[in-house]
Structures are given as C-alpha cells and as structure tokens.
Design an enzyme around this catalytic site. Structure first.
Site, short mmCIF file in Angstrom:
data_model
loop_
_atom_site.label_atom_id
_atom_site.label_comp_id
_atom_site.label_asym_id
_atom_site.label_seq_id
_atom_site.Cartn_x
_atom_site.Cartn_y
_atom_site.Cartn_z
N GLY A 1 0.82 -1.21 0.00
CA GLY A 1 0.00 0.00 0.00
C GLY A 1 0.85 1.26 0.00
O GLY A 1 2.05 1.21 -0.28
N GLY B 1 2.14 5.09 1.85
CA GLY B 1 2.34 5.75 3.13
C GLY B 1 3.66 5.38 3.77
O GLY B 1 4.47 4.63 3.21
N GLU C 1 -0.19 -1.54 -6.93
CA GLU C 1 -0.86 -0.42 -7.60
C GLU C 1 0.05 0.81 -7.61
O GLU C 1 0.41 1.32 -8.64
CB GLU C 1 -2.23 -0.14 -6.97
CG GLU C 1 -2.20 -0.04 -5.47
CD GLU C 1 -3.53 0.35 -4.87
OE1 GLU C 1 -4.56 0.26 -5.54
OE2 GLU C 1 -3.53 0.78 -3.71
N ILE D 1 -6.37 1.53 9.99
CA ILE D 1 -6.50 2.58 11.01
C ILE D 1 -6.80 1.90 12.35
O ILE D 1 -6.24 2.25 13.38
CB ILE D 1 -7.62 3.56 10.62
CG1 ILE D 1 -7.14 4.47 9.48
CG2 ILE D 1 -8.09 4.39 11.82
CD1 ILE D 1 -8.18 5.43 8.94
N GLY E 1 -7.20 0.58 -3.07
CA GLY E 1 -7.09 -0.76 -3.65
C GLY E 1 -6.95 -1.84 -2.60
O GLY E 1 -6.81 -3.02 -2.94
N LYS F 1 -2.09 9.07 18.57
CA LYS F 1 -2.26 10.27 19.42
C LYS F 1 -1.59 10.09 20.79
O LYS F 1 -2.23 10.24 21.84
CB LYS F 1 -3.76 10.60 19.60
CG LYS F 1 -4.54 10.77 18.30
CD LYS F 1 -4.17 12.03 17.58
CE LYS F 1 -4.91 12.18 16.25
NZ LYS F 1 -4.22 12.92 15.23
O1 0RQ Z 1 -3.04 11.47 12.27
O2 0RQ Z 1 -0.88 12.63 11.91
O3 0RQ Z 1 -2.92 13.88 12.72
O4 0RQ Z 1 -1.74 12.24 14.22
O5 0RQ Z 1 -4.42 8.82 11.50
O6 0RQ Z 1 -1.64 9.35 9.50
O7 0RQ Z 1 0.68 9.49 8.68
O8 0RQ Z 1 -1.28 9.72 7.06
O9 0RQ Z 1 -0.64 7.51 8.12
O10 0RQ Z 1 0.39 7.40 5.83
O11 0RQ Z 1 0.36 5.42 7.41
O12 0RQ Z 1 -1.76 6.25 6.34
C1 0RQ Z 1 -4.66 3.99 6.87
C2 0RQ Z 1 -4.73 6.45 6.48
C3 0RQ Z 1 -2.56 5.32 7.00
C4 0RQ Z 1 -3.65 4.97 4.75
C5 0RQ Z 1 -3.92 5.19 6.27
C6 0RQ Z 1 -4.38 8.99 12.92
C7 0RQ Z 1 -2.94 9.23 13.22
C8 0RQ Z 1 -2.56 10.16 12.07
C9 0RQ Z 1 -2.64 8.65 9.97
P1 0RQ Z 1 -2.06 12.64 12.81
P2 0RQ Z 1 -0.68 9.08 8.25
P3 0RQ Z 1 -0.30 6.63 6.89
C10 0RQ Z 1 -3.13 1.98 -1.19
C11 0RQ Z 1 -4.08 1.02 -0.55
C12 0RQ Z 1 -6.47 2.94 3.20
C13 0RQ Z 1 -6.40 2.59 1.77
C14 0RQ Z 1 -5.31 1.69 1.39
C15 0RQ Z 1 -4.92 4.70 3.98
C16 0RQ Z 1 -3.41 9.59 10.90
O13 0RQ Z 1 -2.78 3.89 4.58
O14 0RQ Z 1 -5.63 5.61 3.60
O15 0RQ Z 1 -4.65 1.03 2.17
N1 0RQ Z 1 -5.23 3.40 3.76
N2 0RQ Z 1 -5.13 1.68 0.10
O16 0RQ Z 1 -2.77 9.80 14.48
C17 0RQ Z 1 -8.02 8.02 15.17
C18 0RQ Z 1 -7.29 5.82 15.14
C19 0RQ Z 1 -6.14 6.26 14.46
C20 0RQ Z 1 -6.03 7.63 14.16
C21 0RQ Z 1 -4.32 6.56 13.35
N3 0RQ Z 1 -7.45 4.54 15.46
N4 0RQ Z 1 -8.19 6.74 15.47
N5 0RQ Z 1 -6.95 8.51 14.51
N6 0RQ Z 1 -4.89 7.76 13.48
N7 0RQ Z 1 -5.06 5.62 13.96
C22 0RQ Z 1 -3.65 3.36 -1.58
C23 0RQ Z 1 -4.47 3.42 -2.82
O17 0RQ Z 1 -5.27 2.61 -3.03
C24 0RQ Z 1 -4.26 4.51 -3.78
#
Ligand code: 0RQ
Length: 497
Positions: free
Chosen positions: A258, A260, A284, A354, A378, A398
């Site tokens: 994925g 990030g 992807e 998440i 994806g 957090k």
């Molecule tokens: O927030 O920075 O304000 O503290 O969630 O942050 O750094 O953007 O994390 O880049 O690893 O992305 C799942 C969103 C992770 C992404 C997700 C808060 C946390 C922080 C996360 P702050 P980051 P990442 C490929 C495949 C879904 C789609 C997917 C994503 C922010 O990987 O969109 O995988 N995945 N697609 O503090 C409340 C919780 C939390 C929380 C974290 N439990 N409750 N806030 N945070 N856990 C993509 C494509 O398909 C194109």
C-alpha cells in the site's frame, strides 16, 4: 498537429455546471493539472456571480493539490468517486458539501461501463504524446483512462512536455470485455504484457490540446521512525520464517504494498533482508522505496498502476530510462488491481489499517465511525484475494490516547475472512485457521500496546459464551472514553465490585 490548441481557461469554459468529468492519473501521478486549476477558478467566478457551479469528479484514485485541493477550496465538487486523500476535500466530504462514493479501485471502470455509475461526458487526459490518428501516450499512470476515453463524448488532452515520449514503452493498456462476453485475463506473471503501449481513441472526440510543462509535484516521504521501522522489521522477520517453513516458495512471491510511511518502511526492511531472495512486485502504487530496491537489485521488476515517485526520483529515472522501461510496467487499475490476477499470481499483500478489532476485522477508512480519512483504495482488491494478506498499523495513535486495537471496529472495510496477519510494532498476530477467541488471544498477546492489554483482557472476560464473544453494550466503550475524556485508557470493563 491537427488538433486545436486551448488555453486552460478555454478548456475550463467548455465545462458546464453538473457535468460528469473523468480524469487520467492515479494518486498525483498522471493527473491533469492546468485544466483542473482553471475549472476551480471558473467555479470561484461563477459562485462570485451568484451562479451554481459544481462538477462530478471521477478519477483513478487520489489526485493532487492542483485538482482535488483546488476544486475543494473552490467548493466545486458535488460527487466524487472513487478515492481521495486531500485535506481540503476531506473537510468538504465530512462537512456534507461533497458526496463521496468510496469504492474498490478495480471496480470503478467496469461499474461505469455497466451503467451503475454515471457516464462521464468529458475525459481530461494528461499525455506525453498524441498522434493525429488518436494514439495517446499516457504519462505516469494507467488509471481509468481507457474507460473514461471510451465512454466520454469529448476528450481534452493536457500535453505535458515534462514527460518523455518514451514512456509509451512502460505502458501495457488492456481493457477486459464486459459480461456476458468476459474471458480469462491472459496475464499469468507479473512481467507479462498483454496489451498495447498506447491508448487509441477516436480522434474526432478530441476537442483540444492544453499544453503544459509541469511535474507531478510529489514530495519525498519522511524517513522512517522507530515505530514504522519496527513494523517493517516485524513483517520481514515473519516472512523470513514463512520462507524457512516452506509456506512461501523458495523463489518467493510477488509483493503488493500500500501507500504511506509504514509501507515505505516495510519495503525498506525487505530491501535489507539477507534471507528473502530478489523479488518481483505486482502492486498499484510504485513509491520511491520500490525504485531504491530496483537500483539495489532487490526488486527485479515492478508492475503497477502509477509511478508515484518524488519529482527528484522521477528526474533520475528519466536520465536512465533504458534501465527502467524494461523493468517497470504501468497498467490501468482494472488490471493492476484485478482480483482474478491477484489470486492467480499468489501475491503477498501488505496494507495499512486505522483500526483492527480483537477478532480480525479491519477499518482502513474512518475515525470513530463517521469521519472519512482517505478511502478503501485498492486495499480490498488485494486483501480478499492475496496468497497472504497482512495489515499493519502502530499499536497506538495520538500519543497513546488511542489504541489501534479495539473490541469492535467503528467501521468495517476488511472482514475477519480477509485478514490473515496483523502486525504492529509490538509483534505479529497470525490469525489463519483460528476461531474468534483464539484470534483475540493472539492479537492481545502479540499486537496490543502494554497500556491496553489488561483493558482488552477485561473486555474478553465480560462474555464467557458465544462464538464471537462481543458485549454489544460495551463494544464501543473505548471509543466513547476517548470522545468523552480524550483517552481510551479511561474505559472500564472490570465487573462492578
Ligand atoms: O493522524 O498525523 O494527525 O496524528 O491517523 O496518518 O501518517 O497519514 O498515516 O500514511 O500510514 O496512512 C490507513 C490512512 C494510513 C492509509 C492510512 C491517525 C494518526 C494520524 C494517519 P495525525 P498518516 P499513513 C493503497 C491502498 C487505506 C487505503 C489503502 C490509507 C493519521 O494507509 O488511507 O490502504 N489506507 N489503500 O494519528 C483516530 C485511530 C487512528 C487515528 C491513526 N485509530 N483513530 N486517529 N490515526 N489511527 C492506496 C491506494 O489505493 C491509492
């Protein structure tokens, strides 16, 4: 060239209020830039004049600040499909100003061809080249461009001279047939090519060319931190063990990863492994870390939907295009994310959660049940069909006020049936073949942060019976404790004295 040249403003002037627009690209890679900025400007002018103006926007995935960012700031998007990651658009979605349809990325093109999604009227396509007979060389992404061009009444080309015409050799463009005429997709290895280098469209549909010279504007990722590095290391130690046990073939399997910071850290750790042989990727999004692995010889080749690499990395790749064009294949997302192919190739699929619950359900999209973050992207295309499906996340968020492992997820994206392995910086939980109670034990022992272990054991003790021992009255106690007090640790599952 026989096509009319348009300024971005002239192209934007063609777009009407309520129009369905399909864009090329996937993430910020290959997305049109000048025309969408001009549409945002037009929206602001229309709103200032007291006239309504919003478009319905269909893309490959997320886009860029010039597109989702600019259009959201201008409040110019009514419907949005299928994925986004823009802070401004997120605000509009959660504020009820934009109607967002979050869907599996492999589905969008076929759903539009089936008529389940509204047909786009205009396709705006970024191209590295266009011939007089309508052969388009796409830039850095496959996306949904073939379907949007096929269905649209008219096509606006953004001809971006930043990208070399030789990019054509990276593309493998193929569109599956629709039912009842579907046939097996003839792709049986990550490095197979089954389509064409260019996208052929009816030249009569091309209403004009907007000339640009602009990079995708993708920044470099942050360096890993101790938590993401430890998650990466845990994934790799687990994969090395599977290899030793013979559960993964000695030649290894193709990797999907994925996006990030965690995904980057996992790939970097794979690069450092002495046990895992050089591998192929079928994925992807192709990030900077993949290109680093190719330079090191750790990744032999990669097939994906987009070259989502930083501007500096892309400039380096263009200096060495001969090396990369034989090792990088860009496909439309209907192919890169196709469940039939994912299952056939036996992918190791690594995506980010998440929130994960004690029984292995995964939330990848929402905070506290209602706030949209990005979307499923994806991840579901791959998760259900992988040879091995891994979800990663830090055990806490957090500063520890949130546990990523909860009794019940506040939104479901991936069910317990699609999740094999959960990895946090604490360790690895192997859920395969286990009943819900055993999964909960495995997750509490291996993945939960020490601050939350007793709390989650207390939750499990509430319900001695039932196949999945939930207590519906208490399942969201930790979420409610955060919403009420700012800290999930204030939840209380202990029996009354
Ligand atoms: O927030 O920075 O304000 O503290 O969630 O942050 O750094 O953007 O994390 O880049 O690893 O992305 C799942 C969103 C992770 C992404 C997700 C808060 C946390 C922080 C996360 P702050 P980051 P990442 C490929 C495949 C879904 C789609 C997917 C994503 C922010 O990987 O969109 O995988 N995945 N697609 O503090 C409340 C919780 C939390 C929380 C974290 N439990 N409750 N806030 N945070 N856990 C993509 C494509 O398909 C194109």
């Amino acid at each position: 060239m026989k096509y009319q040249t348009l300024t971005p403003d002239e192209a934007a002037a063609l777009i009407e209020n309520g129009e369905n627009i399909g864009l090329s690209g996937f993430t910020a890679a290959g997305v049109p830039k000048a025309t969408t900025r001009a549409i945002a400007k037009k929206a602001e002018e229309e709103h200032a004049a007291g006239r309504p103006f919003k478009i319905n926007l269909f893309t490959g995935a997320s886009t860029s600040a010039s597109t989702d960012g600019a259009l959201a700031k201008a409040n110019a998007v009514d419907q949005r499909t299928p994925y986004q990651s823009s802070p401004d658009l997120r605000k509009n979605i959660n504020g009820g100003h934009t109607r967002y349809n979050d869907m599996h990325l492999s589905h969008t093109a076929q759903y539009m061809r089936y008529g389940a999604l509204p047909r786009v009227k205009t396709a705006i396509i970024e191209a590295a080249n266009i011939t007089d007979d309508g052969e388009i060389t796409l830039t850095t992404a496959g996306g949904n461009s073939p379907t949007y061009c096929k269905l649209a009444d008219r096509i606006i080309i953004e001809l971006n001279s930043y990208h070399p015409k030789e990019l054509r050799e990276m593309h493998d463009i193929y569109m599956p047939l629709d039912p009842p005429h579907r046939e097996p997709l003839p792709l049986i290895a990550p490095d197979h090519r089954i389509g064409t280098h260019t996208l052929k469209v009816d030249p009569a549909k091309i209403v004009g060319i907007v000339h640009t010279n602009e990079p995708d504007g993708i920044g470099a990722f942050k360096d890993g931190d101790p938590v993401t590095d430890k998650i990466g290391e845990n994934v790799v130690v687990f994969l090395e063990e599977e290899l030793k046990k013979g559960k993964i073939p000695a030649s290894f399997l193709p990797i999907q990863s994925g996006v990030g910071n965690i995904a980057n850290a996992v790939l970097a750790a794979l690069g450092r492994s002495q046990e895992i042989p050089p591998f192929k990727m079928y994925t992807e999004v192709i990030q900077d870390s993949v290109i680093d692995l190719m330079k090191q010889g750790r990744c032999i080749m990669v097939g994906g939907c987009s070259l989502t690499v930083s501007d500096g990395m892309l400039a380096d790749m263009y200096k060495d295009l001969d090396f990369f064009k034989s090792r990088v294949i860009l496909r439309p997302q209907e192919l890169s994310n196709n469940p039939e192919i994912v299952r056939r190739l036996g992918l190791i699929c690594i995506n980010t959660a998440i929130e994960v619950d004690l029984f292995g359900q995964v939330n990848s999209t929402h905070f506290f049940g209602k706030q949209m973050m990005n979307g499923i992207g994806g991840s579901g295309d791959f998760a259900r069909n992988g040879y091995l499906t891994i979800f990663t996340c830090p055990s806490i968020a957090k500063g520890g006020a949130i546990s990523s492992i909860v009794p019940m997820v506040s939104h479901h994206d991936h069910t317990e049936h699609d999740v094999d392995i959960v990895v946090t910086e604490q360790g690895v939980a192997d859920l395969r073949g286990k009943c819900p109670r055993d999964r909960a034990k495995e997750i509490i022992e291996n993945c939960v942060h020490p601050d939350y272990r007793q709390l989650l054991l207390d939750y499990m003790a509430l319900t001695p019976q039932g196949h999945t021992p939930h207590n519906l009255g208490k399942a969201f106690e930790m979420h409610n404790a955060f919403l009420g007090t700012g800290d999930m640790r204030n939840a209380n599952f202990a029996p009354a004295e």
